[in-house]
Design an enzyme around this catalytic site. Sequence first.
Site, PDB file in Angstrom:
ATOM      1  N   LYS A  13       0.826  -1.204   0.000  1.00  0.00           N
ATOM      2  CA  LYS A  13       0.000   0.000   0.000  1.00  0.00           C
ATOM      3  C   LYS A  13       0.855   1.246   0.000  1.00  0.00           C
ATOM      4  CE  LYS A  13      -3.757  -1.598   2.844  1.00  0.00           C
ATOM      5  NZ  LYS A  13      -4.374  -1.227   4.116  1.00  0.00           N
ATOM      6  N   ASP A  69      -9.128   1.551   5.584  1.00  0.00           N
ATOM      7  CA  ASP A  69      -9.641   0.224   5.903  1.00  0.00           C
ATOM      8  C   ASP A  69     -10.480  -0.214   4.713  1.00  0.00           C
ATOM      9  OD1 ASP A  69      -9.519  -1.849   7.789  1.00  0.00           O
ATOM     10  OD2 ASP A  69     -11.569  -1.489   8.379  1.00  0.00           O
ATOM     11  N   THR A  70     -10.272  -1.442   4.301  1.00  0.00           N
ATOM     12  CA  THR A  70     -10.929  -1.949   3.093  1.00  0.00           C
ATOM     13  C   THR A  70     -11.649  -3.246   3.387  1.00  0.00           C
ATOM     14  OG1 THR A  70      -9.292  -0.969   1.620  1.00  0.00           O
ATOM     15  CG2 THR A  70     -10.492  -2.846   0.754  1.00  0.00           C
ATOM     16  N   PHE A 150      -2.439  -8.633  -4.186  1.00  0.00           N
ATOM     17  CA  PHE A 150      -2.488  -9.309  -2.884  1.00  0.00           C
ATOM     18  C   PHE A 150      -3.953  -9.570  -2.517  1.00  0.00           C
ATOM     19  CE2 PHE A 150      -3.943  -5.893  -0.005  1.00  0.00           C
ATOM     20  CZ  PHE A 150      -3.848  -4.809  -0.865  1.00  0.00           C
ATOM     21  N   ASP A 153      -7.275 -10.429  -4.790  1.00  0.00           N
ATOM     22  CA  ASP A 153      -7.090 -10.048  -6.199  1.00  0.00           C
ATOM     23  C   ASP A 153      -7.298 -11.203  -7.187  1.00  0.00           C
ATOM     24  OD1 ASP A 153      -6.714  -7.382  -5.719  1.00  0.00           O
ATOM     25  OD2 ASP A 153      -4.522  -7.436  -5.855  1.00  0.00           O
ATOM     26  N   HIS A 178     -10.613   0.614  -5.749  1.00  0.00           N
ATOM     27  CA  HIS A 178     -11.268   1.209  -4.576  1.00  0.00           C
ATOM     28  C   HIS A 178     -10.332   2.165  -3.838  1.00  0.00           C
ATOM     29  CE1 HIS A 178      -9.275  -2.605  -4.161  1.00  0.00           C
ATOM     30  NE2 HIS A 178      -9.104  -2.435  -2.871  1.00  0.00           N
ATOM     31  N   ARG A 179      -9.095   1.706  -3.576  1.00  0.00           N
ATOM     32  CA  ARG A 179      -8.157   2.536  -2.811  1.00  0.00           C
ATOM     33  C   ARG A 179      -7.761   3.765  -3.619  1.00  0.00           C
ATOM     34  NH1 ARG A 179      -6.339  -1.267  -0.384  1.00  0.00           N
ATOM     35  NH2 ARG A 179      -5.162  -2.047  -2.137  1.00  0.00           N
TER      36      ARG A 179
HETATM   37  P1  IMP Z   1      -7.004  -3.457   4.655  1.00  0.00           P
HETATM   38  O1  IMP Z   1      -8.020  -2.804   5.512  1.00  0.00           O
HETATM   39  O2  IMP Z   1      -6.589  -2.596   3.526  1.00  0.00           O
HETATM   40  O3  IMP Z   1      -5.876  -4.058   5.415  1.00  0.00           O
HETATM   41  O4  IMP Z   1      -7.723  -4.662   3.919  1.00  0.00           O
HETATM   42  C1  IMP Z   1      -8.321  -5.737   4.624  1.00  0.00           C
HETATM   43  C2  IMP Z   1      -8.265  -6.962   3.762  1.00  0.00           C
HETATM   44  O5  IMP Z   1      -9.020  -6.738   2.556  1.00  0.00           O
HETATM   45  C3  IMP Z   1      -6.862  -7.344   3.271  1.00  0.00           C
HETATM   46  O6  IMP Z   1      -6.240  -8.169   4.215  1.00  0.00           O
HETATM   47  C4  IMP Z   1      -7.155  -8.089   2.000  1.00  0.00           C
HETATM   48  O7  IMP Z   1      -7.525  -9.407   2.281  1.00  0.00           O
HETATM   49  C5  IMP Z   1      -8.367  -7.340   1.466  1.00  0.00           C
HETATM   50  N1  IMP Z   1      -7.936  -6.295   0.508  1.00  0.00           N
HETATM   51  C6  IMP Z   1      -7.725  -4.985   0.754  1.00  0.00           C
HETATM   52  N2  IMP Z   1      -7.348  -4.340  -0.362  1.00  0.00           N
HETATM   53  C7  IMP Z   1      -7.310  -5.275  -1.333  1.00  0.00           C
HETATM   54  C8  IMP Z   1      -6.964  -5.239  -2.715  1.00  0.00           C
HETATM   55  O8  IMP Z   1      -6.607  -4.194  -3.300  1.00  0.00           O
HETATM   56  N3  IMP Z   1      -7.048  -6.401  -3.379  1.00  0.00           N
HETATM   57  C9  IMP Z   1      -7.434  -7.566  -2.782  1.00  0.00           C
HETATM   58  N4  IMP Z   1      -7.734  -7.667  -1.515  1.00  0.00           N
HETATM   59  C10 IMP Z   1      -7.687  -6.525  -0.772  1.00  0.00           C
END
Ligand code: IMP
Length: 193
Positions: A13, A69-70, A150, A153, A178-179
Amino acid sequence: MRNLVFATGNSHKLQEVQGLFKEGFALSCLKDVNITEEIPETADNLVDNALQKAWYVYKKCGIPCFADDTGLEVEALNGAPGVYSARYAGEQKDSRLNMLLLLKNMTGKENRNARFRTIIAYIDENAQEHIFEGEIRGKIIENMAGENGFGYDPIFVPEGYDKTFAQLSSEIKNTISHRARAMEKFLSYINSK
Ligand code: IMP
């Protein structure tokens, strides 16, 4: 120089966002501000988790800070794994196990619609909170494909494409993800200040 901390320990990231900042910003990561412990993420939704991380770092180092946070939200699973995406298959946070569990739970489901949603929480120099959101819609395919990226994906095909995020180049993913969309809104805000 305007100092800014990105509350992440994820080097993928950090790399993704580093190039997005204009001259005049000095971006630090957690290591740079001597935060090595895991930051608590105990909320049950993305907004509160992102705020929790951003406040934790702001209170420790007093520098404007943003955290993201995703979650992957799958329609046929009522929005799961959502805020629990990282640890869907357990505390070991193993992407492969998470994907295998998701594929198993999707067996026989016709509706493959899903979206990634990112929340960015920003605490500014006056300790004010700001929230930015980005999403990308797509579909969950039946088998993993691709080596890039990652997380989930290899099983997510974004709308308008016929390849998974893990098959697309990082340039394409970083333009449509999204990010990237949440970052765009955040950057346009801080560049206007
Ligand atoms: P985080 O909040 O960005 O750490 O995302 C939480 C979880 O969502 C990660 O551990 C991944 O499993 C998934 N994730 C977040 N961003 C992505 C992405 O760009 N591609 C695929 N999985 C994602």
